[in-house]
Design an enzyme around this catalytic site. Structure first.
Site, PDB file in Angstrom:
ATOM      1  N   TYR A   1      -1.878  -3.571   5.234  1.00  0.00           N
ATOM      2  CA  TYR A   1      -0.414  -2.872   4.496  1.00  0.00           C
ATOM      3  C   TYR A   1       1.206  -3.268   5.206  1.00  0.00           C
ATOM      4  O   TYR A   1       1.620  -3.976   4.587  1.00  0.00           O
ATOM      5  CB  TYR A   1      -0.545  -1.552   4.739  1.00  0.00           C
ATOM      6  CG  TYR A   1       0.634  -0.217   4.565  1.00  0.00           C
ATOM      7  CD1 TYR A   1       1.523  -0.506   3.143  1.00  0.00           C
ATOM      8  CD2 TYR A   1       1.481   0.451   4.667  1.00  0.00           C
ATOM      9  CE1 TYR A   1       1.850  -0.187   2.325  1.00  0.00           C
ATOM     10  CE2 TYR A   1       2.183   2.029   3.916  1.00  0.00           C
ATOM     11  CZ  TYR A   1       2.779   1.563   3.353  1.00  0.00           C
ATOM     12  OH  TYR A   1       3.618   2.147   2.690  1.00  0.00           O
TER      13      TYR A   1
ATOM     14  N   GLY B   1       2.261   0.692  -5.294  1.00  0.00           N
ATOM     15  CA  GLY B   1       2.321  -0.017  -3.979  1.00  0.00           C
ATOM     16  C   GLY B   1       0.851   0.729  -3.433  1.00  0.00           C
ATOM     17  O   GLY B   1       0.836   2.061  -3.966  1.00  0.00           O
TER      18      GLY B   1
ATOM     19  N   GLY C   1       5.420  10.169  -7.849  1.00  0.00           N
ATOM     20  CA  GLY C   1       6.054   9.507  -6.757  1.00  0.00           C
ATOM     21  C   GLY C   1       7.642   9.242  -6.041  1.00  0.00           C
ATOM     22  O   GLY C   1       8.079   9.464  -7.009  1.00  0.00           O
TER      23      GLY C   1
END
Ligand code: NDP
Length: 278
Positions: free
Chosen positions: A175, A112, A36
Site C-alpha cells: 500500500y 483503491g 466512501g
C-alpha cells in the site's frame, strides 16, 4: 489594505465571486465513486454544478449513489460497472461516460485498496493486486482522458494518494509503495501537463471514516483477537486531532482543486490528516 480589498471587490459583482455553480458544464469522472471518499467527492462536485460519472464494480452501490446525486443535485449522471485493474473494462466504461456526459474535464482517480500484511508473509499476488489497482489503475484511467484534455487545453486530474504516500508505516509495504508511486506519477505528469492548462494533484488523507478503515479494523481484530472499539480508539489517537477524517473533508479539498481559480496549484500532495503528517 482593507480599502484596497474593498475596491477590488467593488469592481466585481458579488454574484461572480460566489458563483453558485462554478463547475457547470464540466464532466467529472470519479473512479470508486460509489462509496466512501469517492461518493463524497461526487457529492461535492455535483453541488458545484458538474455532471458526474461514477465507475466501480458493484452495480447496486453505484445505483444507490447515482440515484442520490440525481435527486439531490439534478446532475446528469453516468454509471458504469468496471474493474479498474482491467484495461478492457476501463476503456468501455470511459466510453459510456463520455457518450453520456461529453469529454471528461475532471478525473478523480480514487478507487483503491489498502490491505495490511507483514512483509515476511507478503506474496507476489498480494503485492500485484495492490499495485494493479492503486498505481496501474491510476495510470490506465489517466491515459483515457489525458490526450483529449491536452487537445482541449483544460483538465483537472486528482489522484487520491494517502499519508502513506509520504512516509513509511509498518505492515503495509505494498500500500505504502503504491501510494508513494502515485505521488511520483502526479509530480511528473504535473510538469508535463502544466502548459496545456491541465493541473495534476494528489490528495493524501489520513485515516478516514469509510469501509476501508472498518475492514482494516475487522482484519486486525481477527488476526490479533483484540477488541474492535479499542483498535478504533487507537487509530483515532494516532491523529493529533484525536478523530478520524471525514470523507466530506477530503471531498472539500478535491472540490477546491477543481475550481477555475485553482489553475496555479499543480504537482502538490495535499495532506488532509489533522496534522498527522507535516
Ligand atoms: P472504500 O473501500 O470505502 O471505497 C472504495 C471504492 O473503490 C468503492 O467505490 C469501490 O467499489 C471502488 N473499488 C474498489 N476496488 C475497485 C476496482 N478494482 N475497480 C473499480 N472500483 C473499485 O475506500 P475509501 O473511500 O476509504 O478509499 C478511497 C481512496 O482513498 C483509496 O484510494 C484509498 O487508498 C484512499 N485513502 C483512504 C483512506 C482511508 O482511511 N479510508 C486514507 C487514505 C487514502 P466496488 O467495491 O464496488 O468496486
Amino acid at each position: 489594505m482593507d480599502c484596497l480589498l474593498m475596491s477590488n471587490l467593488d469592481k466585481k459583482k458579488l454574484g461572480d465571486i460566489f458563483e453558485a455553480s462554478p463547475l457547470k458544464g464540466q464532466h467529472a469522472l470519479i473512479t470508486g465513486g460509489s462509496r466512501g471518499i469517492g461518493a463524497a467527492i461526487s457529492n461535492a462536485l455535483a453541488a458545484l454544478g458538474a455532471d458526474i460519472s461514477l465507475i466501480a464494480r458493484d452495480k447496486t452501490s453505484l445505483q444507490i449513489q447515482g440515484d442520490y446525486l440525481k435527486s439531490k443535485f439534478e446532475a446528469n449522471i453516468s454509471l458504469a460497472s468496471a474493474d479498474v485493474t482491467v484495461e478492457k473494462e476501463i476503456i468501455k466504461s470511459f466510453k459510456t461516460s463520455v457518450n453520456t456526459n461529453g469529454p471528461v474535464s475532471i478525473l478523480v482517480n480514487n478507487a483503491g485498496i489498502g490491505k495490511s500484511m507483514p512483509f515476511h508473509k507478503m506474496d507476489l499476488d498480494f503485492w500485484k493486486k495492490t499495485l494493479d489497482l492503486n498505481l496501474t489503475g491510476t495510470f490506465l484511467c489517466t491515459q483515457q482522458v489525458y490526450q483529449d484534455m491536452r487537445e482541449r487545453g483544460y483538465g483537472r486530474i486528482i489522484n487520491i494518494s494517502s499519508t502513506v504516500g509520504l512516509r513509511g508505516y509498518p505492515y503495509i509495504a505494498a500500500y505504502t509503495a503504491s501510494k508513494h508511486a502515485v505521488i511520483g506519477l502526479t509530480r511528473t505528469l504535473a510538469l508535463e501537463a502544466v502548459k496545456k492548462g491541465i493541473t495534476v494533484n494528489a490528495i493524501c488523507p489520513g485515516y478516514t471514516e469509510t469501509d476501508l478503515v472498518s475492514e482494516a479494523i475487522e482484519n486486525i481484530a481477527k488476526t490479533s483477537g483484540r477488541d474492535k472499539e479499542n483498535i478504533k480508539t487507537e487509530i483515532k489517537n494516532m491523529s493529533p486531532m484525536g478523530r478520524l477524517v471525514t470523507p466530506e473533508e477530503v471531498a472539500e479539498s478535491a472540490a477546491w482543486l477543481c475550481l477555475p481559480s485553482s489553475a496555479s496549484i499543480t504537482g502538490q500532495a495535499i495532506v488532509v490528516a489533522g496534522g498527522s503528517v507535516m
